[in-house]
Design an enzyme around this catalytic site. Structure first.
Site, PDB file in Angstrom:
ATOM      1  N   PHE A   1       0.309  -1.842  -0.085  1.00  0.00           N
ATOM      2  CA  PHE A   1      -0.444  -0.202  -0.036  1.00  0.00           C
ATOM      3  C   PHE A   1       0.524   1.133  -0.297  1.00  0.00           C
ATOM      4  CE2 PHE A   1      -3.186  -2.861   2.131  1.00  0.00           C
ATOM      5  CZ  PHE A   1      -3.504  -3.096   0.989  1.00  0.00           C
TER       6      PHE A   1
ATOM      7  N   ASP B   1      -4.342 -13.655   4.578  1.00  0.00           N
ATOM      8  CA  ASP B   1      -2.824 -13.776   3.637  1.00  0.00           C
ATOM      9  C   ASP B   1      -1.963 -14.023   5.266  1.00  0.00           C
ATOM     10  OD1 ASP B   1      -1.284 -13.168   2.110  1.00  0.00           O
ATOM     11  OD2 ASP B   1      -1.642 -11.512   1.955  1.00  0.00           O
TER      12      ASP B   1
HETATM   13  P1  ADP Z   1       3.149  -5.508   3.304  1.00  0.00           P
HETATM   14  O1  ADP Z   1       2.871  -4.785   2.573  1.00  0.00           O
HETATM   15  O2  ADP Z   1       4.631  -6.371   2.463  1.00  0.00           O
HETATM   16  O3  ADP Z   1       2.617  -6.789   4.300  1.00  0.00           O
HETATM   17  P2  ADP Z   1       3.514  -3.843   5.055  1.00  0.00           P
HETATM   18  O4  ADP Z   1       3.250  -2.129   4.191  1.00  0.00           O
HETATM   19  O5  ADP Z   1       2.552  -4.247   5.850  1.00  0.00           O
HETATM   20  O6  ADP Z   1       3.977  -4.672   3.938  1.00  0.00           O
HETATM   21  O7  ADP Z   1       4.578  -3.116   5.993  1.00  0.00           O
HETATM   22  C1  ADP Z   1       6.520  -3.121   5.044  1.00  0.00           C
HETATM   23  C2  ADP Z   1       6.989  -3.084   6.302  1.00  0.00           C
HETATM   24  O8  ADP Z   1       7.263  -2.068   7.020  1.00  0.00           O
HETATM   25  C3  ADP Z   1       7.754  -4.109   7.121  1.00  0.00           C
HETATM   26  O9  ADP Z   1       8.299  -5.625   6.340  1.00  0.00           O
HETATM   27  C4  ADP Z   1       7.968  -3.866   7.943  1.00  0.00           C
HETATM   28  O10 ADP Z   1       9.524  -3.600   8.289  1.00  0.00           O
HETATM   29  C5  ADP Z   1       7.596  -1.846   8.004  1.00  0.00           C
HETATM   30  N1  ADP Z   1       5.982  -2.141   8.988  1.00  0.00           N
HETATM   31  C6  ADP Z   1       5.038  -2.860   8.797  1.00  0.00           C
HETATM   32  N2  ADP Z   1       3.875  -1.918   9.768  1.00  0.00           N
HETATM   33  C7  ADP Z   1       4.565  -1.459  10.965  1.00  0.00           C
HETATM   34  C8  ADP Z   1       4.441  -1.374  12.163  1.00  0.00           C
HETATM   35  N3  ADP Z   1       3.415  -1.250  12.493  1.00  0.00           N
HETATM   36  N4  ADP Z   1       5.468  -0.989  13.451  1.00  0.00           N
HETATM   37  C9  ADP Z   1       6.871  -1.738  12.228  1.00  0.00           C
HETATM   38  N5  ADP Z   1       6.649  -1.637  11.389  1.00  0.00           N
HETATM   39  C10 ADP Z   1       6.145  -2.147  10.651  1.00  0.00           C
END
Ligand code: ADP
Length: 616
Positions: free
Chosen positions: A374, A481
């Site tokens: 996203f 997922d």
């Molecule tokens: P994806 O869309 O590929 O599932 P996310 O958007 O959830 O990935 O997250 C991408 C990266 O951002 C994660 O791999 C993590 O390192 C970081 N991240 C995501 N959410 C959090 C959070 N709540 N706290 C800290 N880091 C986060």
């Protein structure tokens, strides 16, 4: 002329195992007997009944009660048989009167059929007839069949509660699979049957006793111990130090039909289920109100609530009543936890439901910590706490649909879920504000610490995820997922489930159907074939997540394309046992990967099994 209905009612049916490979299971079905057919259908609350089977009465060749000494692994304990075509259907009635009523009615309707001369009074089990020891399923019976006997044959002594013959305090185990003895002092095991554990001092060979009183050695890896009420404090629904009055206040303020909790009763060693209901009471009770039920324990260490549906453990009992009222005023719909409320930032606000909107002015954005489907993920501050802000990418997400769902998602609250605090729609595209997880995503964490994680840590990781998922399951929320990449690790190294339900809002076509980004390697066969998501398809993914954990972050089916993975699934192949996983853990993974969703365990059960493995 329409067929006339003779009898109807709920009973349990054992699978007929028409295919040799189909697993044996017991399912609650609604049976209808009319003048032409015996039909059974599945009834779920809020869903249309679905017809599961239909037997023409003219095909029936024998109907009789089953006399057996074996413990019956479902909560209806009064079996009878319907032999039709070349199949035996075993049906379990809730009591003897109901059983006789059905046997009589079926005998009456089939008495002019071409009937068997002799029948088998006991079960076909483990490849032989328990009555005459013949090993051919279609072998002629061994006792004369009396078509008009109306159940007059000698009735077996069927105890009120099947486990009552066990001593209190004895340890029970369940066989995870069949075991054929290797040595003379071994005991054969039959999958899903219970045994009494006599000696567990040897690390690999345990001594167990079967129902006939025979004792012998069996491999420890074939067994899972059934502990009574252990570890209930890990469950969301259990509130340890709470009085009756506090429980009532909490449930009344929740105000939702079926909101419930388990707490310690005033009587030492007894647990109480407290449940909120708006259902009208019979004798002027106040409405809405909170009803309290003691969890009763039988002398043979089984637990039951309002009716005599007996369970070996409290989690199993609660899980059952989360799906069936079965004598309670309502099904246990929503666990309420004291722990939740003290931590939930919204719960004390009057209009909690609409608090999902985060004011842009209250949000301070910091450095980038990652990027995902996203968009960018930034560190931030909101109302005095560190948060993660997921910035949206234009066109990446179906915003309108998501806003609706965000209301629900912000109300999901559990210590093993990454909390979604809210959504800021003043930003364009909108952004999500959630709990900050210092140690990033689980798959990266596993890879970074490869070779340094103890087996206890790996087990705790699986346990954490199963806890979060058991909560989602009990909230009837499907993740869709689940994978190590969608779990995050806190600064205390706790693992929490993230991105629940988000897959529905992805607009990128590559993520949909079976394109390259679709998570085929984590998906259950029914998801791949018919996009049929359920908590049981999440269970499949959880099995893959366990595999990832025990392979320290390796990608499953690393060198295969999605098409190759689907081909191997179609052949019934599964991921291999990770080197670091014990046999028992691998059995749990394999259980998650059962072809038929209903054959997979629930998260409540998985949590219980993992918790019992983590006990010293
Ligand atoms: P994806 O869309 O590929 O599932 P996310 O958007 O959830 O990935 O997250 C991408 C990266 O951002 C994660 O791999 C993590 O390192 C970081 N991240 C995501 N959410 C959090 C959070 N709540 N706290 C800290 N880091 C986060």
């Amino acid at each position: 002329m329409y067929p006339r209905v003779i009898l109807k009612g709920t009973m349990i049916k054992k699978s007929q195992q028409k295919r040799r490979t189909s697993p044996c299971n017991y399912k609650e079905r609604f049976f209808v007997l009319d003048t032409q057919e015996l039909k059974y259908s599945e009834r779920r609350p809020g869903k249309k009944p679905t017809l599961k089977g239909c037997i023409l009465l003219s095909r029936i060749r024998c109907v009789e009660i089953v006399c057996s000494d074996v413990p019956i692994p479902c909560h209806y304990k009064y079996p009878f048989q319907v032999f039709h075509d070349s199949y035996y259907l075993y049906i379990f009635a809730p009591d003897n009167d109901v059983r006789l009523k059905w046997v009589r009615a079926l005998k009456e309707e089939t008495k002019y059929n071409q009937l068997v001369v002799k029948y088998h009074p006991n079960f076909w089990m483990g490849g032989r007839w328990r009555c005459c020891q013949q090993t051919e399923k279609l072998a002629a019976g061994c006792q004369e069949y009396c078509p008009e006997g109306y159940g007059s044959v000698a009735l077996p002594k069927t105890p009120e509660l099947q486990w009552s013959s066990y001593d209190p305090g004895q340890r029970l185990v369940m066989a995870l699979r069949d075991y054929a003895p290797i040595g003379a002092s071994d005991l054969p095991l039959e999958k899903d049957q219970e045994y009494v554990l006599m000696d567990s001092s040897h690390p690999e060979w345990w001594t167990v006793r079967d129902v006939r009183g025979k004792t012998g050695f069996v491999p420890r890896t074939c067994l899972l111990e059934k502990t009574a009420s252990t570890n209930i404090d890990r469950f969301e629904w259990y509130n340890k130090d709470i009085t009756r009055a506090q429980a009532e206040d909490l449930l009344m303020s929740e105000g939702k039909e079926g909101a419930f909790m388990v707490r310690d009763s005033r009587h030492a060693g007894v647990y109480t289920v407290s449940v909120f209901t708006k259902a009208p009471g019979s004798n002027g009770e106040k409405n809405p109100r909170v009803k309290h039920y003691h969890i009763r324990e039988t002398k043979g260490s089984g637990f039951y609530l309002a009716e005599r549906y007996l369970f070996l453990t409290i989690p199993e009992l609660i899980n059952y009543h989360q799906h069936n009222a079965a004598g309670l005023i309502t099904r246990l719909r929503k666990p309420v936890s004291q722990r939740d409320l003290s931590q939930n930032p919204y719960i004390h606000t009057e209009d909690a439901v609409d608090q999902w909107e985060v004011n842009r002015e209250e949000l301070i954005l910091g450095k980038e910590v990652g990027s995902g489907q996203f968009g960018l993920v930034l560190e931030g501050r909101w109302r005095g706490r560190k948060v993660a802000v997921k910035m949206g990418i234009e066109g990446a997400m179906s915003e309108e649909e998501f806003k609706e769902e965000a209301r629900i998602m912000t109300r999901l609250f559990h210590s093993k879920l990454v909390q979604l605090y809210g959504v800021c729609t003043q930003c364009s595209p909108m952004c999500l504000v959630c709990e900050f997880m210092e140690n990033g995503c689980l798959s990266d964490y596993l890879r970074a610490w490869k070779g340094h994680l103890s087996s206890k840590t790996l087990l705790t990781m699986c346990l954490d995820v199963s806890e979060g998922m058991a909560y989602l399951e009990s909230s009837n929320f499907i993740h869709r997922d689940l994978a190590a990449r969608n779990c995050l690790v806190s600064k205390n190294n706790e693992v929490k489930v993230a991105d629940f339900g988000m897959a529905r809002f992805v607009l990128d076509d590559e993520y949909k159907s079976l394109h390259s980004k679709f998570p085929v390697k984590w998906s259950a066969p029914e998801v791949i074939r018919f996009c049929k998501f359920s908590s049981k398809s999440d269970v499949w993914s959880f099995g893959v997540l366990m595999w990832e954990v025990y392979n320290e972050g390796r990608i499953p089916h690393e060198h295969s394309t999605n098409t190759e993975v689907i081909e191997s699934l179609n052949k019934g192949l599964r991921l291999l046992k990770p080197r670091l996983a014990t046999e028992t853990l691998y059995l749990l993974m394999e259980w998650c990967w059962k072809e038929i969703p209903e054959d997979r365990p629930s998260f409540a059960l998985l949590l219980h099994q993992l918790a019992s493995l983590s006990d010293p």
